[in-house]
Design a protein around this motif. Sequence first.
Motif, PDB file in Angstrom:
ATOM      1  N   SER A 257      10.123  -4.781  -1.123  1.00  0.00           N
ATOM      2  CA  SER A 257      11.285  -4.138  -0.496  1.00  0.00           C
ATOM      3  C   SER A 257      12.117  -3.415  -1.544  1.00  0.00           C
ATOM      4  CB  SER A 257      12.141  -5.184   0.217  1.00  0.00           C
ATOM      5  OG  SER A 257      11.404  -5.860   1.204  1.00  0.00           O
ATOM      6  N   PHE A 258      12.380  -4.105  -2.645  1.00  0.00           N
ATOM      7  CA  PHE A 258      13.150  -3.489  -3.731  1.00  0.00           C
ATOM      8  C   PHE A 258      12.429  -2.255  -4.259  1.00  0.00           C
ATOM      9  CE2 PHE A 258      13.489  -2.922  -8.325  1.00  0.00           C
ATOM     10  CZ  PHE A 258      14.831  -2.576  -8.427  1.00  0.00           C
ATOM     11  N   LEU A 259      11.136  -2.376  -4.525  1.00  0.00           N
ATOM     12  CA  LEU A 259      10.386  -1.266  -5.097  1.00  0.00           C
ATOM     13  C   LEU A 259      10.354  -0.052  -4.174  1.00  0.00           C
ATOM     14  CD1 LEU A 259       7.364  -3.174  -6.693  1.00  0.00           C
ATOM     15  CD2 LEU A 259       9.233  -2.025  -7.913  1.00  0.00           C
ATOM     16  N   MET A 260      10.203  -0.294  -2.864  1.00  0.00           N
ATOM     17  CA  MET A 260      10.173   0.836  -1.941  1.00  0.00           C
ATOM     18  C   MET A 260      11.522   1.537  -1.883  1.00  0.00           C
ATOM     19  SD  MET A 260       8.934   1.124   2.073  1.00  0.00           S
ATOM     20  CE  MET A 260       7.390   0.266   1.799  1.00  0.00           C
ATOM     21  N   ALA A 261      12.607   0.751  -1.807  1.00  0.00           N
ATOM     22  CA  ALA A 261      13.941   1.350  -1.784  1.00  0.00           C
ATOM     23  C   ALA A 261      14.188   2.146  -3.064  1.00  0.00           C
ATOM     24  CB  ALA A 261      14.998   0.266  -1.611  1.00  0.00           C
ATOM     25  N   HIS A 262      13.830   1.570  -4.202  1.00  0.00           N
ATOM     26  CA  HIS A 262      14.014   2.235  -5.499  1.00  0.00           C
ATOM     27  C   HIS A 262      13.209   3.534  -5.558  1.00  0.00           C
ATOM     28  CE1 HIS A 262      14.471   2.583  -9.886  1.00  0.00           C
ATOM     29  NE2 HIS A 262      13.182   2.911  -9.897  1.00  0.00           N
ATOM     30  N   GLN A 263      11.951   3.452  -5.188  1.00  0.00           N
ATOM     31  CA  GLN A 263      11.042   4.595  -5.276  1.00  0.00           C
ATOM     32  C   GLN A 263      11.503   5.759  -4.401  1.00  0.00           C
ATOM     33  OE1 GLN A 263       6.960   4.631  -3.276  1.00  0.00           O
ATOM     34  NE2 GLN A 263       6.398   4.063  -5.359  1.00  0.00           N
TER      35      GLN A 263
ATOM     36  N   LEU B  76       0.826  -1.201   0.000  1.00  0.00           N
ATOM     37  CA  LEU B  76       0.000   0.000   0.000  1.00  0.00           C
ATOM     38  C   LEU B  76       0.869   1.263   0.000  1.00  0.00           C
ATOM     39  CD1 LEU B  76      -2.692   1.507   0.219  1.00  0.00           C
ATOM     40  CD2 LEU B  76      -2.648   1.087   2.697  1.00  0.00           C
ATOM     41  N   ILE B  77       1.919   1.267   0.812  1.00  0.00           N
ATOM     42  CA  ILE B  77       2.810   2.437   0.854  1.00  0.00           C
ATOM     43  C   ILE B  77       3.461   2.660  -0.507  1.00  0.00           C
ATOM     44  CG2 ILE B  77       4.915   3.382   1.883  1.00  0.00           C
ATOM     45  CD1 ILE B  77       4.147   1.906   4.485  1.00  0.00           C
ATOM     46  N   VAL B  78       3.909   1.575  -1.149  1.00  0.00           N
ATOM     47  CA  VAL B  78       4.517   1.696  -2.481  1.00  0.00           C
ATOM     48  C   VAL B  78       3.495   2.207  -3.490  1.00  0.00           C
ATOM     49  CG1 VAL B  78       5.550   0.414  -4.404  1.00  0.00           C
ATOM     50  CG2 VAL B  78       6.295  -0.040  -2.061  1.00  0.00           C
ATOM     51  N   ALA B  79       2.279   1.668  -3.440  1.00  0.00           N
ATOM     52  CA  ALA B  79       1.242   2.085  -4.391  1.00  0.00           C
ATOM     53  C   ALA B  79       0.908   3.566  -4.239  1.00  0.00           C
ATOM     54  CB  ALA B  79      -0.018   1.234  -4.205  1.00  0.00           C
ATOM     55  N   ILE B  80       0.862   4.054  -3.014  1.00  0.00           N
ATOM     56  CA  ILE B  80       0.576   5.473  -2.776  1.00  0.00           C
ATOM     57  C   ILE B  80       1.643   6.348  -3.424  1.00  0.00           C
ATOM     58  CG2 ILE B  80       0.492   7.258  -0.969  1.00  0.00           C
ATOM     59  CD1 ILE B  80      -0.918   5.108   0.801  1.00  0.00           C
TER      60      ILE B  80
ATOM     61  N   GLN C  52      18.520 -11.193   3.460  1.00  0.00           N
ATOM     62  CA  GLN C  52      17.161 -10.934   2.986  1.00  0.00           C
ATOM     63  C   GLN C  52      17.027  -9.552   2.339  1.00  0.00           C
ATOM     64  OE1 GLN C  52      14.696 -13.451   3.639  1.00  0.00           O
ATOM     65  NE2 GLN C  52      16.531 -14.580   4.263  1.00  0.00           N
ATOM     66  N   PRO C  53      16.300  -9.458   1.219  1.00  0.00           N
ATOM     67  CA  PRO C  53      16.092  -8.159   0.560  1.00  0.00           C
ATOM     68  C   PRO C  53      15.441  -7.113   1.452  1.00  0.00           C
ATOM     69  CG  PRO C  53      15.510  -9.937  -0.925  1.00  0.00           C
ATOM     70  CD  PRO C  53      15.772 -10.576   0.406  1.00  0.00           C
ATOM     71  N   VAL C  54      14.556  -7.530   2.364  1.00  0.00           N
ATOM     72  CA  VAL C  54      13.888  -6.564   3.223  1.00  0.00           C
ATOM     73  C   VAL C  54      14.897  -5.812   4.091  1.00  0.00           C
ATOM     74  CG1 VAL C  54      13.434  -8.168   5.147  1.00  0.00           C
ATOM     75  CG2 VAL C  54      11.878  -6.253   4.722  1.00  0.00           C
ATOM     76  N   ASP C  55      16.019  -6.455   4.414  1.00  0.00           N
ATOM     77  CA  ASP C  55      17.023  -5.795   5.245  1.00  0.00           C
ATOM     78  C   ASP C  55      17.823  -4.762   4.464  1.00  0.00           C
ATOM     79  OD1 ASP C  55      16.981  -7.066   8.024  1.00  0.00           O
ATOM     80  OD2 ASP C  55      16.905  -8.799   6.713  1.00  0.00           O
ATOM     81  N   ALA C  56      18.048  -5.021   3.179  1.00  0.00           N
ATOM     82  CA  ALA C  56      18.725  -4.028   2.344  1.00  0.00           C
ATOM     83  C   ALA C  56      17.872  -2.769   2.250  1.00  0.00           C
ATOM     84  CB  ALA C  56      19.001  -4.596   0.952  1.00  0.00           C
ATOM     85  N   ALA C  57      16.565  -2.952   2.052  1.00  0.00           N
ATOM     86  CA  ALA C  57      15.658  -1.809   1.988  1.00  0.00           C
ATOM     87  C   ALA C  57      15.598  -1.080   3.324  1.00  0.00           C
ATOM     88  CB  ALA C  57      14.268  -2.270   1.582  1.00  0.00           C
ATOM     89  N   SER C  58      15.568  -1.847   4.416  1.00  0.00           N
ATOM     90  CA  SER C  58      15.507  -1.243   5.744  1.00  0.00           C
ATOM     91  C   SER C  58      16.691  -0.299   5.969  1.00  0.00           C
ATOM     92  CB  SER C  58      15.493  -2.345   6.813  1.00  0.00           C
ATOM     93  OG  SER C  58      15.495  -1.803   8.107  1.00  0.00           O
ATOM     94  N   ILE C  59      17.875  -0.736   5.574  1.00  0.00           N
ATOM     95  CA  ILE C  59      19.074   0.089   5.744  1.00  0.00           C
ATOM     96  C   ILE C  59      19.043   1.295   4.808  1.00  0.00           C
ATOM     97  CG2 ILE C  59      21.588   0.097   5.463  1.00  0.00           C
ATOM     98  CD1 ILE C  59      21.423  -2.908   6.400  1.00  0.00           C
ATOM     99  N   ALA C  60      18.663   1.075   3.552  1.00  0.00           N
ATOM    100  CA  ALA C  60      18.587   2.180   2.599  1.00  0.00           C
ATOM    101  C   ALA C  60      17.628   3.261   3.086  1.00  0.00           C
ATOM    102  CB  ALA C  60      18.154   1.664   1.234  1.00  0.00           C
ATOM    103  N   LEU C  61      16.464   2.858   3.558  1.00  0.00           N
ATOM    104  CA  LEU C  61      15.447   3.818   3.977  1.00  0.00           C
ATOM    105  C   LEU C  61      15.856   4.550   5.255  1.00  0.00           C
ATOM    106  CD1 LEU C  61      12.388   1.533   3.212  1.00  0.00           C
ATOM    107  CD2 LEU C  61      13.049   3.579   1.927  1.00  0.00           C
ATOM    108  N   ALA C  62      16.480   3.839   6.187  1.00  0.00           N
ATOM    109  CA  ALA C  62      16.948   4.494   7.418  1.00  0.00           C
ATOM    110  C   ALA C  62      18.037   5.517   7.105  1.00  0.00           C
ATOM    111  CB  ALA C  62      17.470   3.455   8.399  1.00  0.00           C
ATOM    112  N   CYS C  63      18.928   5.166   6.202  1.00  0.00           N
ATOM    113  CA  CYS C  63      19.991   6.104   5.818  1.00  0.00           C
ATOM    114  C   CYS C  63      19.412   7.332   5.115  1.00  0.00           C
ATOM    115  CB  CYS C  63      21.021   5.412   4.935  1.00  0.00           C
ATOM    116  SG  CYS C  63      22.095   4.250   5.819  1.00  0.00           S
ATOM    117  N   LEU C  64      18.375   7.136   4.313  1.00  0.00           N
ATOM    118  CA  LEU C  64      17.726   8.275   3.660  1.00  0.00           C
ATOM    119  C   LEU C  64      17.040   9.169   4.686  1.00  0.00           C
ATOM    120  CD1 LEU C  64      16.295   6.536   0.477  1.00  0.00           C
ATOM    121  CD2 LEU C  64      18.175   8.185   0.576  1.00  0.00           C
ATOM    122  N   GLN C  65      16.427   8.561   5.718  1.00  0.00           N
ATOM    123  CA  GLN C  65      15.826   9.370   6.772  1.00  0.00           C
ATOM    124  C   GLN C  65      16.906  10.156   7.521  1.00  0.00           C
ATOM    125  OE1 GLN C  65      12.104   9.492   7.964  1.00  0.00           O
ATOM    126  NE2 GLN C  65      13.315  11.355   8.136  1.00  0.00           N
TER     127      GLN C  65
END
Length: 333
Positions: free
Chosen positions: A310-316, A31-35, A238-251
């Motif tokens: 996870s990939f899509l959210m990190a990319h977006q 849902l977050i990605v779709a928004i 796990q891919p979800v962990d790569a996204a977790s780190i990417a998003l935290a670093c962006l924050q």
Amino acid sequence: MTDSTGIIQFSDISNPLIESGYTVDDNARALIVAIGMEELEREKLIKTFISFLQEAQMPDGTWQNLKVHDKYYTLINSEDSVGRGILAASFAADCDIPETKDTACKMLKKVLPKAIDTNSPRAMSYTLLGMVKLIDSLERISLLPYAKHIAYKLIKLYDANRCKDWHWFEDRLTYCNALLPHALFGFYVVSKDVKALKVAKITLNFLTDSLFKKGYLNIVGNQGWWIKKSQIPPYDQQPVDAASIALACLQAFVVTGEREYIEMAQLAYDWYWGKNLNNLPLYNEETQGCHDALVPHGVNLNQGAEAVISFLMAHQVLQNIKEKKQRILIPAV
């Protein structure tokens, strides 16, 4: 992976396994990605995912996590699922589709009173980010004391577990680790709480210093996790962990303006494209899916919902930051 019910949990290689069912975890993230999408199917996907969350919510506000063949099961219910539901609903409450916004607000009204007392560090972090989103976007200032209550529960965990060579909230690092400092960076956005910012920076830096030692992201493997005073297990990553780190670093970058954080976010994103321990891409350009894990013999060939979302959210989000289109609060996966 998505049908009229929602996004399907697992796949056999790239073929969705409808018998694996649907989860709140996956549909909340989706849902977050779709928004955040701009494609033509955006509104249809948003309505599909929020309808799943609405149907899965119980009278007490919590969610039944797993649905298989039109029946709900409690096997994988967790506080984390509730936190993910809150975070997704908080983003949906700021959506430009009135029906979606109304549904999200109704779900939040039911669940937030109960969520304040969650004890799982990740559930607390998702809930905290959801509250921050509501304070930042909808000016729900009345939530600030509750957000502070949760933030200081996390800080108390850090104070109880830290020592000279260990700057973390628990005695081990498991999954979605970067979510915890991410939530404290988010709390700082609306509170300007200096202690929260300090703990956020110390813990995220401890995590990134440990995982970027080789010049690329080396995720904590789930075969044993990283226990205090032991070695980091290399597999399965796990891919979800790569996204977790990417998003935290962006924050962290949005809050501090320090370029090293966006550089680490890019490195974390590059993990999907082969800058990793096995020198193999996780994103599959042929299927447009993402492999489920980095494993000793290569990659797990299955391409389930969690991995691709996870990939899509990190990319977006990374693209939005680069194009200066992202709000000050970064979502978590």
